[in-house]
Design an enzyme around this catalytic site. Structure first.
Site, PDB file in Angstrom:
ATOM      1  N   HIS A 100       0.851  -1.262  -0.046  1.00 10.47           N
ATOM      2  CA  HIS A 100       0.059  -0.093   0.068  1.00 10.47           C
ATOM      3  C   HIS A 100       0.767   1.416   0.025  1.00 10.47           C
ATOM      4  O   HIS A 100       0.352   2.316  -0.266  1.00 10.47           O
ATOM      5  CB  HIS A 100      -1.150   0.211   1.226  1.00 10.47           C
TER       6      HIS A 100
ATOM      7  N   ASP B 132     -10.123  -0.551   3.539  1.00 11.05           N
ATOM      8  CA  ASP B 132      -8.984  -1.127   4.155  1.00 11.05           C
ATOM      9  C   ASP B 132      -9.115  -1.748   5.592  1.00 11.05           C
ATOM     10  O   ASP B 132     -10.238  -0.731   6.260  1.00 11.05           O
ATOM     11  CB  ASP B 132      -7.707  -0.110   4.180  1.00 11.05           C
TER      12      ASP B 132
ATOM     13  N   HIS C 110      -7.100  -1.326   7.544  1.00  7.73           N
ATOM     14  CA  HIS C 110      -6.269  -0.219   8.691  1.00  7.73           C
ATOM     15  C   HIS C 110      -6.270   1.234   7.883  1.00  7.73           C
ATOM     16  O   HIS C 110      -6.626   1.408   6.716  1.00  7.73           O
ATOM     17  CB  HIS C 110      -4.963  -1.051   8.349  1.00  7.73           C
TER      18      HIS C 110
ATOM     19  N   ASP D 288      -3.776   3.300   7.605  1.00  5.71           N
ATOM     20  CA  ASP D 288      -2.300   3.729   6.991  1.00  5.71           C
ATOM     21  C   ASP D 288      -2.012   5.148   7.078  1.00  5.71           C
ATOM     22  O   ASP D 288      -1.713   5.703   6.137  1.00  5.71           O
ATOM     23  CB  ASP D 288      -2.691   3.280   5.610  1.00  5.71           C
TER      24      ASP D 288
ATOM     25  N   HIS E  42       4.172   1.067   4.221  1.00  9.17           N
ATOM     26  CA  HIS E  42       2.629   0.896   3.741  1.00  9.17           C
ATOM     27  C   HIS E  42       1.723   1.146   4.983  1.00  9.17           C
ATOM     28  O   HIS E  42       0.307   1.149   4.713  1.00  9.17           O
ATOM     29  CB  HIS E  42       2.471  -0.810   3.324  1.00  9.17           C
TER      30      HIS E  42
ATOM     31  N   ASP F 136      -7.424  -1.815  -0.384  1.00  6.29           N
ATOM     32  CA  ASP F 136      -6.816  -2.994  -0.155  1.00  6.29           C
ATOM     33  C   ASP F 136      -7.177  -4.248   0.401  1.00  6.29           C
ATOM     34  O   ASP F 136      -8.192  -4.020   1.079  1.00  6.29           O
ATOM     35  CB  ASP F 136      -6.074  -2.123   1.497  1.00  6.29           C
TER      36      ASP F 136
ATOM     37  N   ASP G 266      -7.136  -6.356   2.040  1.00  4.70           N
ATOM     38  CA  ASP G 266      -7.364  -6.937   3.530  1.00  4.70           C
ATOM     39  C   ASP G 266      -8.293  -6.079   4.091  1.00  4.70           C
ATOM     40  O   ASP G 266      -8.761  -6.516   5.351  1.00  4.70           O
ATOM     41  CB  ASP G 266      -5.962  -6.972   4.208  1.00  4.70           C
TER      42      ASP G 266
ATOM     43  N   GLU H  41      -1.854  -5.094  -1.841  1.00  2.00           N
ATOM     44  CA  GLU H  41      -1.625  -6.023  -0.704  1.00  2.00           C
ATOM     45  C   GLU H  41      -1.865  -7.682  -1.164  1.00  2.00           C
ATOM     46  O   GLU H  41      -2.155  -8.260  -0.283  1.00  2.00           O
ATOM     47  CB  GLU H  41      -2.232  -5.409   0.496  1.00  2.00           C
TER      48      GLU H  41
HETATM   49  C1  LIG Z   1      -2.143  -0.943  12.056  1.00  2.00           C
HETATM   50  N1  LIG Z   1      -0.504  -0.388  11.556  1.00  2.00           N
HETATM   51  C2  LIG Z   1       0.154  -1.304  11.075  1.00  2.00           C
HETATM   52  C3  LIG Z   1      -0.222  -2.139   9.931  1.00  2.00           C
HETATM   53  C4  LIG Z   1      -0.256  -1.229   8.803  1.00  2.00           C
HETATM   54  C5  LIG Z   1      -0.753  -2.312   7.451  1.00  2.00           C
HETATM   55  C6  LIG Z   1      -0.611  -1.550   6.268  1.00  2.00           C
HETATM   56  B1  LIG Z   1      -1.709  -1.936   5.000  1.00  2.00           B
HETATM   57  O1  LIG Z   1      -1.475  -1.382   3.758  1.00  2.00           O
HETATM   58  O2  LIG Z   1      -1.780  -3.408   4.758  1.00  2.00           O
HETATM   59  O3  LIG Z   1      -2.906  -1.500   5.270  1.00  2.00           O
HETATM   60  C7  LIG Z   1       0.368  -2.468  12.129  1.00  2.00           C
HETATM   61  C8  LIG Z   1       1.171  -2.213  13.332  1.00  2.00           C
HETATM   62  N2  LIG Z   1       0.916  -3.243  14.288  1.00  2.00           N
HETATM   63  C9  LIG Z   1       1.946  -4.271  14.161  1.00  2.00           C
HETATM   64  C10 LIG Z   1       1.735  -5.475  15.022  1.00  2.00           C
HETATM   65  C11 LIG Z   1       1.916  -4.862  16.437  1.00  2.00           C
HETATM   66  C12 LIG Z   1       1.103  -3.620  16.914  1.00  2.00           C
HETATM   67  C13 LIG Z   1       1.215  -2.672  15.882  1.00  2.00           C
HETATM   68  C14 LIG Z   1       1.612  -0.909  10.844  1.00  2.00           C
HETATM   69  O4  LIG Z   1       2.511  -1.234  10.586  1.00  2.00           O
HETATM   70  O5  LIG Z   1       1.485   0.571  10.756  1.00  2.00           O
HETATM   71 MN   LIG Z   2      -3.327  -0.383   3.578  1.00  3.10          MN
HETATM   72 MN   LIG Z   3      -4.426  -3.074   5.418  1.00  5.27          MN
END
Ligand SMILES: CN[C@](CCCC[B-](O)(O)O)(CCN1CCCCC1)C(=O)O
Ligand SMILES: [Mn+2]
Ligand SMILES: [Mn+2]
Ligand SMILES: [Mn+2]
Length: 304
Positions: A96, A119, A121, A123, A136, A227, A229, A272
């Protein structure tokens, strides 16, 4: 009307190899021929050339900053030219982080655009709030004007000027939002329809209110950043950050039908998909689900 397809085999915005194979698996699953069924002329621009940048050390806690920055500069240039040639720009990711360049480039061609972010998330972690340093999870923080003064420029992004306002975004499908992101969403009042709102209101009401708030006069070009997901992991298992309790395939299809009905879809990211994270069957299910959802953007009607 025309669709310009751009493959973006990029995965340095996150640590799991395989996201760069997203374009290949979607093409192989027949995405292009499915779009050709509707009255669109498809222009296939092939894949963006991704340069590898050796010794791309973290900038603070931001991982692979120069690789992500260099790729997204190219994406911005390419997307801007595709949109300027009046093609609906369909970007096949890739993780992403490619949305940094795709939205930046889209804004160059259509400055008044709005963003629909489907999504699990948000992001929108800044380089300082990100718990992972994976870009991402940060794309929107580099694009919104309101956050520009909250962190110093990331190495490799001197070309990237923020181009959208927080009020030009709507979230659909959230269910895994970090603390810093929650703060930003609340602080700036970003419209966010999490899975809780979707269960409470139903997808019909969510889409009605989301589009009404975003663009009351119904005039602005739409950038959909999808996304996979955002959908439930049982139907899109081959992805890097799956979260239970996602959109079902009918909600996904309905979202796209409503966006298609506006007639103002101007660019779409599909991101993704990671075929290294699932079995052969998982990959087939993920690709078929994604295509059957995305094809509704192009006028496919469930009622025939
Ligand atoms: C929610 N934020 C995450 C996930 C980002 C996903 C990106 B996408 O493009 O697929 O939407 C996760 C952060 N967590 C990781 C595990 C421990 C808690 C924090 C991050 O790394 O910023
Ligand atoms: Mn995303
Ligand atoms: Mn996501
Ligand atoms: Mn209502």
């Amino acid at each position: 009307s025309k669709v310009g397809i751009l493959g973006i085999p990029f995965s340095k915005g996150q640590p799991k190899g395989g996201a760069e194979m997203g374009p290949e698996i979607l093409r192989r699953a027949g995405l292009v021929s499915r779009i050709k069924r509707f009255d669109y002329q498809v222009v296939d621009h092939g894949d963006i050339e991704i340069e590898s940048i050796p010794g791309d050390k973290p900038d603070g806690n931001v991982k692979n900053p120069r690789s992500v920055g260099r790729a997204n500069k190219k994406i911005s240039d390419k997307v801007a030219s595709i949109v300027k040639s009046k093609e609906l720009c369909l970007n096949l990711g890739g993780d992403h982080s490619i949305a940094i360049g795709s939205i930046h480039g889209h804004c160059r061609a259509e400055p008044g655009l709005v963003v629909v972010w489907v999504d699990a998330h948000a992001d929108i972690n800044t380089p300082l709030s990100s718990p992972s340093g994976n870009m991402h999870g940060m794309p929107l923080s580099l694009l919104v004007k309101e956050l520009a003064d909250r962190f110093s420029p990331v190495e490799g992004f001197d070309w990237c000027k923020p181009c959208i306002h927080v009020r030009d975004i709507v979230y659909i499908g959230l269910r895994d939002v970090d603390e810093g992101e929650r703060w930003i969403i609340d602080q700036f009042g970003i419209p966010a329809y999490s899975m809780q709102e979707i269960d409470k209101m139903g997808i019909k009401e969510v889409m009605h209110h989301a589009l009404k708030n975003l663009d009351p006069n119904g005039t602005r070009p739409i950038h959909l950043s999808f996304d996979v997901d955002g959908l439930d992991p049982t139907i899109t298992p081959s992805t890097g950050t799956p979260v239970l309790g996602g959109l079902n395939i009918r909600e996904g299809q309905y979202i796209m039908e409503e966006l298609a009905n506006t007639g103002r879809l101007s660019a779409i990211d599909i991101v993704e998909v990671n075929p290294l994270l699932g079995s052969e069957k998982d990959n087939m299910v993920t690709a078929e689900t994604t295509i059957s959802v995305i094809e509704k953007c192009f006028g496919s009607k469930r009622g025939g």
